[in-house]
Design a protein around this motif. Sequence first.
Motif, PDB file in Angstrom:
ATOM      1  N   GLN A   1       0.805  -1.213   0.000  1.00 27.49           N
ATOM      2  CA  GLN A   1       0.000   0.000   0.000  1.00 27.49           C
ATOM      3  C   GLN A   1       0.837   1.262   0.000  1.00 27.49           C
ATOM      4  O   GLN A   1       0.312   2.362   0.100  1.00 27.49           O
ATOM      5  CB  GLN A   1      -0.912   0.006   1.230  1.00 27.49           C
ATOM      6  N   ALA A   2       2.164   1.113  -0.058  1.00 28.94           N
ATOM      7  CA  ALA A   2       3.022   2.299  -0.003  1.00 28.94           C
ATOM      8  C   ALA A   2       2.869   3.156  -1.255  1.00 28.94           C
ATOM      9  O   ALA A   2       2.896   4.376  -1.188  1.00 28.94           O
ATOM     10  CB  ALA A   2       4.479   1.873   0.179  1.00 28.94           C
ATOM     11  N   ASN A   3       2.697   2.510  -2.403  1.00 32.67           N
ATOM     12  CA  ASN A   3       2.602   3.245  -3.663  1.00 32.67           C
ATOM     13  C   ASN A   3       1.131   3.462  -4.020  1.00 32.67           C
ATOM     14  O   ASN A   3       0.613   2.912  -4.988  1.00 32.67           O
ATOM     15  CB  ASN A   3       3.325   2.479  -4.772  1.00 32.67           C
ATOM     16  N   THR A   4       0.445   4.254  -3.231  1.00 38.79           N
ATOM     17  CA  THR A   4      -0.951   4.558  -3.467  1.00 38.79           C
ATOM     18  C   THR A   4      -1.162   6.059  -3.393  1.00 38.79           C
ATOM     19  O   THR A   4      -0.311   6.813  -2.916  1.00 38.79           O
ATOM     20  CB  THR A   4      -1.858   3.866  -2.429  1.00 38.79           C
ATOM     21  N   HIS A   5      -2.325   6.486  -3.856  1.00 35.28           N
ATOM     22  CA  HIS A   5      -2.688   7.890  -3.818  1.00 35.28           C
ATOM     23  C   HIS A   5      -3.668   8.166  -2.681  1.00 35.28           C
ATOM     24  O   HIS A   5      -4.287   9.231  -2.675  1.00 35.28           O
ATOM     25  CB  HIS A   5      -3.322   8.308  -5.146  1.00 35.28           C
ATOM     26  N   LYS A   6      -3.804   7.280  -1.778  1.00 36.46           N
ATOM     27  CA  LYS A   6      -4.758   7.443  -0.694  1.00 36.46           C
ATOM     28  C   LYS A   6      -4.201   8.360   0.382  1.00 36.46           C
ATOM     29  O   LYS A   6      -3.006   8.398   0.645  1.00 36.46           O
ATOM     30  CB  LYS A   6      -5.118   6.080  -0.092  1.00 36.46           C
ATOM     31  N   THR A   7      -5.119   9.099   1.025  1.00 42.01           N
ATOM     32  CA  THR A   7      -4.780  10.019   2.102  1.00 42.01           C
ATOM     33  C   THR A   7      -5.313   9.464   3.410  1.00 42.01           C
ATOM     34  O   THR A   7      -6.497   9.123   3.510  1.00 42.01           O
ATOM     35  CB  THR A   7      -5.380  11.406   1.839  1.00 42.01           C
ATOM     36  N   SER A   8      -4.457   9.370   4.407  1.00 38.91           N
ATOM     37  CA  SER A   8      -4.854   8.854   5.716  1.00 38.91           C
ATOM     38  C   SER A   8      -5.525   9.963   6.518  1.00 38.91           C
ATOM     39  O   SER A   8      -5.017  11.083   6.613  1.00 38.91           O
ATOM     40  CB  SER A   8      -3.639   8.334   6.482  1.00 38.91           C
ATOM     41  N   VAL A   9      -6.683   9.647   7.095  1.00 40.28           N
ATOM     42  CA  VAL A   9      -7.486  10.623   7.827  1.00 40.28           C
ATOM     43  C   VAL A   9      -7.830  10.045   9.191  1.00 40.28           C
ATOM     44  O   VAL A   9      -8.156   8.857   9.302  1.00 40.28           O
ATOM     45  CB  VAL A   9      -8.778  10.989   7.055  1.00 40.28           C
ATOM     46  N   MET A  10      -7.768  10.868  10.210  1.00 38.48           N
ATOM     47  CA  MET A  10      -8.156  10.488  11.560  1.00 38.48           C
ATOM     48  C   MET A  10      -9.542  11.060  11.844  1.00 38.48           C
ATOM     49  O   MET A  10      -9.772  12.264  11.679  1.00 38.48           O
ATOM     50  CB  MET A  10      -7.146  11.022  12.574  1.00 38.48           C
ATOM     51  N   ALA A  11     -10.474  10.203  12.257  1.00 39.48           N
ATOM     52  CA  ALA A  11     -11.839  10.610  12.587  1.00 39.48           C
ATOM     53  C   ALA A  11     -12.024  10.567  14.090  1.00 39.48           C
ATOM     54  O   ALA A  11     -11.684   9.570  14.747  1.00 39.48           O
ATOM     55  CB  ALA A  11     -12.856   9.695  11.900  1.00 39.48           C
ATOM     56  N   MET A  12     -12.567  11.639  14.660  1.00 36.12           N
ATOM     57  CA  MET A  12     -12.829  11.752  16.087  1.00 36.12           C
ATOM     58  C   MET A  12     -14.260  12.211  16.291  1.00 36.12           C
ATOM     59  O   MET A  12     -14.645  13.297  15.821  1.00 36.12           O
ATOM     60  CB  MET A  12     -11.857  12.742  16.730  1.00 36.12           C
ATOM     61  N   VAL A  13     -15.067  11.403  16.961  1.00 38.17           N
ATOM     62  CA  VAL A  13     -16.486  11.673  17.149  1.00 38.17           C
ATOM     63  C   VAL A  13     -16.803  11.622  18.634  1.00 38.17           C
ATOM     64  O   VAL A  13     -16.471  10.639  19.309  1.00 38.17           O
ATOM     65  CB  VAL A  13     -17.359  10.652  16.385  1.00 38.17           C
ATOM     66  N   ARG A  14     -17.443  12.679  19.130  1.00 36.44           N
ATOM     67  CA  ARG A  14     -17.867  12.706  20.531  1.00 36.44           C
ATOM     68  C   ARG A  14     -19.280  12.164  20.645  1.00 36.44           C
ATOM     69  O   ARG A  14     -20.190  12.615  19.959  1.00 36.44           O
ATOM     70  CB  ARG A  14     -17.808  14.127  21.081  1.00 36.44           C
ATOM     71  N   ARG A  15     -19.460  11.206  21.523  1.00 34.29           N
ATOM     72  CA  ARG A  15     -20.775  10.627  21.730  1.00 34.29           C
ATOM     73  C   ARG A  15     -21.698  11.621  22.437  1.00 34.29           C
ATOM     74  O   ARG A  15     -21.240  12.448  23.224  1.00 34.29           O
ATOM     75  CB  ARG A  15     -20.659   9.357  22.574  1.00 34.29           C
ATOM     76  N   PRO A  16     -22.995  11.549  22.189  1.00 35.68           N
ATOM     77  CA  PRO A  16     -23.921  12.449  22.897  1.00 35.68           C
ATOM     78  C   PRO A  16     -23.920  12.160  24.386  1.00 35.68           C
ATOM     79  O   PRO A  16     -23.831  11.008  24.821  1.00 35.68           O
ATOM     80  CB  PRO A  16     -25.275  12.144  22.247  1.00 35.68           C
ATOM     81  N   THR A  17     -23.995  13.230  25.180  1.00 35.33           N
ATOM     82  CA  THR A  17     -23.971  13.071  26.629  1.00 35.33           C
ATOM     83  C   THR A  17     -25.238  12.439  27.178  1.00 35.33           C
ATOM     84  O   THR A  17     -25.225  11.815  28.233  1.00 35.33           O
ATOM     85  CB  THR A  17     -23.766  14.434  27.292  1.00 35.33           C
ATOM     86  N   ASP A  18     -26.352  12.581  26.456  1.00 32.57           N
ATOM     87  CA  ASP A  18     -27.631  12.040  26.907  1.00 32.57           C
ATOM     88  C   ASP A  18     -28.475  11.728  25.693  1.00 32.57           C
ATOM     89  O   ASP A  18     -28.268  12.287  24.614  1.00 32.57           O
ATOM     90  CB  ASP A  18     -28.344  13.047  27.822  1.00 32.57           C
ATOM     91  N   VAL A  19     -29.420  10.825  25.862  1.00 27.65           N
ATOM     92  CA  VAL A  19     -30.315  10.449  24.769  1.00 27.65           C
ATOM     93  C   VAL A  19     -31.672  11.109  24.920  1.00 27.65           C
ATOM     94  O   VAL A  19     -32.633  10.728  24.234  1.00 27.65           O
ATOM     95  CB  VAL A  19     -30.472   8.915  24.698  1.00 27.65           C
ATOM     96  N   MET A  20     -31.762  12.108  25.807  1.00 37.43           N
ATOM     97  CA  MET A  20     -33.021  12.814  25.981  1.00 37.43           C
ATOM     98  C   MET A  20     -33.313  13.686  24.764  1.00 37.43           C
ATOM     99  O   MET A  20     -32.413  14.126  24.054  1.00 37.43           O
ATOM    100  CB  MET A  20     -32.968  13.671  27.248  1.00 37.43           C
ATOM    101  N   ARG A  21     -34.555  13.953  24.545  1.00 37.95           N
ATOM    102  CA  ARG A  21     -34.981  14.731  23.389  1.00 37.95           C
ATOM    103  C   ARG A  21     -34.463  16.166  23.495  1.00 37.95           C
ATOM    104  O   ARG A  21     -34.608  16.822  24.521  1.00 37.95           O
ATOM    105  CB  ARG A  21     -36.508  14.737  23.302  1.00 37.95           C
ATOM    106  N   GLY A  22     -33.849  16.668  22.424  1.00 39.27           N
ATOM    107  CA  GLY A  22     -33.304  18.016  22.389  1.00 39.27           C
ATOM    108  C   GLY A  22     -31.841  18.113  22.741  1.00 39.27           C
ATOM    109  O   GLY A  22     -31.258  19.192  22.642  1.00 39.27           O
ATOM    110  N   THR A  23     -31.191  16.991  23.135  1.00 36.58           N
ATOM    111  CA  THR A  23     -29.772  17.009  23.461  1.00 36.58           C
ATOM    112  C   THR A  23     -28.941  17.041  22.181  1.00 36.58           C
ATOM    113  O   THR A  23     -29.300  16.430  21.181  1.00 36.58           O
ATOM    114  CB  THR A  23     -29.393  15.775  24.298  1.00 36.58           C
ATOM    115  N   LEU A  24     -27.832  17.748  22.223  1.00 39.36           N
ATOM    116  CA  LEU A  24     -26.936  17.786  21.070  1.00 39.36           C
ATOM    117  C   LEU A  24     -26.407  16.390  20.778  1.00 39.36           C
ATOM    118  O   LEU A  24     -26.016  15.651  21.686  1.00 39.36           O
ATOM    119  CB  LEU A  24     -25.783  18.745  21.324  1.00 39.36           C
TER     120      LEU A  24
END
Length: 325
Positions: free
Chosen positions: A143-166
């Motif tokens: 895979q060294a000779n590829t055109h792919k770009t490595s990306v790091m994904a970081m996702v914060r889980r919701p603090t609560d599952v109540m209605r209206g929570t971010l």
Amino acid sequence: MLVRPDGRICSACGYKRSIALAGRDTGKRRARPGRYQCSSGDCRFQFTVTTHTPLHSTKLPLSVCLKAMWLLLPSDKGLSWVRPAEALGVSQPASGELDMHCVLLVARENVLAGTVEIDHFHLGERPRKNPDDPPPGRGWKGQANTHKTSVMAMVRRPTDVMRGTLAGDARAAVVTGLSARASERVVEAQIEPGAHLMSDEWKAFMAIGESFAKHETSCSRRCPRQLGRGLQLRVPRTIAGVFHHISPQHADLYFHEIDFRWSQRVVTGNVIRKTRHGRESVRTLSPRVTPALHLTNVFRTAIGRQMRQSQYGCIIVKSAVAVFG
């Protein structure tokens, strides 16, 4: 200028009193309409509603800029420069400049806290095979000779599952070579040390997890839900459907826009779904907020970010936020 319910605030000194200058629309002066002057005797700074913001040097009317944001922000995967140009009656370069202003506005500067999931994925495609080249090896050697770009994904889980929570926030950043040192720099810059880190059993993530308050791992092969999979799927779909191609040098700019759209969601409830094997699982529904709330969240961090054009035609970005990687 920062507009608040109490009145106008000077962009230079923060003084809360100012006077409106007579513009050329009244026939008395040559100052452009909507110009104000600070009432402080030590400042006397003249400003407008776009001073010290990404729209500071734009020549387009403010109504056109707001309409362009109204078109770009509510779209699920974004819009190309051609669509706003046709809808607003401006040229494609002007539409592209408005898109750059919007990207600078939506760049987030807060770090992620709480429970944060991290994972990596690749963007791009493999190069065409040449029959004269030797066969590639296994693993990273092939895979060294590829055109792919490595990306790091970081996702914060919701603090609560109540209605209206971010529904949570997200970040994505390019990791050069996907090395352990580069991954550590990206994670430490976006996630606070007191966060609860969730990752797979990759060796680099195991070393990074020692710097946080709590770290848990989950094998991707046994886990039915891959960590950060929602963001991993959203980024390639957005690039393939709207941008078609992005360079690794400017990928972080596009990630700012994608991350902002991901964070503009609220929890509306839970629903039970069945998999193809008949297993039941609980899914959290989190649709996006209305476009009016999008503009409110955009303008909260508008002060202090400027984008100007030099005399040689180059773009100069003056911002405390690292928008270019």
